[in-house]
Each structure stands twice: as C-alpha cells, then as structure tokens.
Design a protein around this motif. Sequence first.
Motif, PDB file in Angstrom:
ATOM      1  N   ASP A 113       0.862  -1.184   0.000  1.00  0.00           N
ATOM      2  CA  ASP A 113       0.000   0.000   0.000  1.00  0.00           C
ATOM      3  C   ASP A 113       0.900   1.235   0.000  1.00  0.00           C
ATOM      4  O   ASP A 113       1.523   1.550   1.008  1.00  0.00           O
ATOM      5  CB  ASP A 113      -0.896  -0.030   1.233  1.00  0.00           C
ATOM      6  CG  ASP A 113      -1.827   1.160   1.354  1.00  0.00           C
ATOM      7  OD1 ASP A 113      -1.578   2.211   0.735  1.00  0.00           O
ATOM      8  OD2 ASP A 113      -2.804   1.030   2.111  1.00  0.00           O
ATOM      9  N   SER A 114       0.962   1.931  -1.135  1.00  0.00           N
ATOM     10  CA  SER A 114       1.886   3.058  -1.264  1.00  0.00           C
ATOM     11  C   SER A 114       1.565   4.168  -0.258  1.00  0.00           C
ATOM     12  O   SER A 114       2.480   4.833   0.232  1.00  0.00           O
ATOM     13  CB  SER A 114       1.885   3.608  -2.691  1.00  0.00           C
ATOM     14  OG  SER A 114       0.593   4.058  -3.047  1.00  0.00           O
ATOM     15  N   GLN A 115       0.311   4.386   0.072  1.00  0.00           N
ATOM     16  CA  GLN A 115      -0.036   5.401   1.069  1.00  0.00           C
ATOM     17  C   GLN A 115       0.458   4.996   2.454  1.00  0.00           C
ATOM     18  O   GLN A 115       0.946   5.832   3.209  1.00  0.00           O
ATOM     19  CB  GLN A 115      -1.545   5.649   1.100  1.00  0.00           C
ATOM     20  CG  GLN A 115      -2.050   6.374  -0.129  1.00  0.00           C
ATOM     21  CD  GLN A 115      -3.544   6.598  -0.073  1.00  0.00           C
ATOM     22  OE1 GLN A 115      -4.294   5.757   0.402  1.00  0.00           O
ATOM     23  NE2 GLN A 115      -3.966   7.745  -0.569  1.00  0.00           N
ATOM     24  N   GLU A 118       4.233   5.578   2.550  1.00  0.00           N
ATOM     25  CA  GLU A 118       4.551   7.004   2.693  1.00  0.00           C
ATOM     26  C   GLU A 118       4.239   7.505   4.096  1.00  0.00           C
ATOM     27  O   GLU A 118       5.008   8.286   4.671  1.00  0.00           O
ATOM     28  CB  GLU A 118       3.804   7.836   1.649  1.00  0.00           C
ATOM     29  CG  GLU A 118       4.212   9.290   1.642  1.00  0.00           C
ATOM     30  CD  GLU A 118       5.728   9.514   1.523  1.00  0.00           C
ATOM     31  OE1 GLU A 118       6.251  10.396   2.250  1.00  0.00           O
ATOM     32  OE2 GLU A 118       6.390   8.824   0.732  1.00  0.00           O
TER      33      GLU A 118
END
Length: 152
Positions: A113-115, A118
């Motif tokens: 999950d890129s979010q 980050e």
Amino acid sequence: MTPVFFYHLERQPLDSVLPKLLAMSLERGWRVVVQAGSEERAEALAAQLWSFEDESFLPHGTRADGFPDLQPVWLTAEDENPNNANVRFYVDGAAVGDIGGLTRAVIMFDGNDSQAVEAARERWRRFKAVGHEVSYWQQDEQGRWQNRAAAK
C-alpha cells in the motif's frame, strides 16, 4: 525516549505476523495495546487471535469483553491504555498518539500500500527528528525479521 520499531509487511499479512509478535511480547512480561484503524478491525483481529494456532492461546480482550485491567493484550481503535500496557502496536494506519513512557512502540504497515508506506516514512522522520530511536524491520526470504535500518 521510546524506541519505535517499524515493521514492513511484504511477505506475510498482519494476521500472520501480529500473533507471533504479541506472543513474544507476553513472553517478555510486557502488557500490550494493539490499536487498529477501526473498532471493527480490532474485533476481527481479536477473533483471529482465538484460533491462530491450535496449540497456543493469547490472552486478550476488547471493549466487547470488558475488564481491560485484566487483559494482557487489549485491542482497540482508540488512543487509550486501559490495561496499563508498556508496549503499543499501531496497525492498519491507526493514528499514533503520545508514545512517551512506553517500553516500545511498534508501527506495522502494509508494504503493498503506497499510502501506508509514505505514512510510515513520515512517521519515521517525525520520531527521529524528536530524538526517538527508530528501527526498520523487514522479512528475509526465510521469513526472519531483519533490522534493515536504525537511527537515533
């Protein structure tokens, strides 16, 4: 300052990793709060802890069970510490509140999950900037957790 451990989940899902880390925490004599992203997720994790292994049992409870002061592991979606825990796990993007006074804070995030990745990076920078010891844990090909980075 409270050490902050970041666990990057790539090879196994939270449902597989969390029970093992909770068992290790209890073996060390720690009391634990697991803060999930929602009350429904906290209840789902609690249900999963009843059956994650046939040969073991992790004593735990949620708001639905009551008696938080008697629970070595408390699962919640709130920023609370009703069982006087000294270790706190943050899962599913749960908001990280005050970690002062804890033996350890553990932030677990989904590497797919890129979010979430980050958000973990931002938390790393924030905790490092105020002087917490931070470490980044990732599983190797054999499933062992390796400390890939640490900073003060």
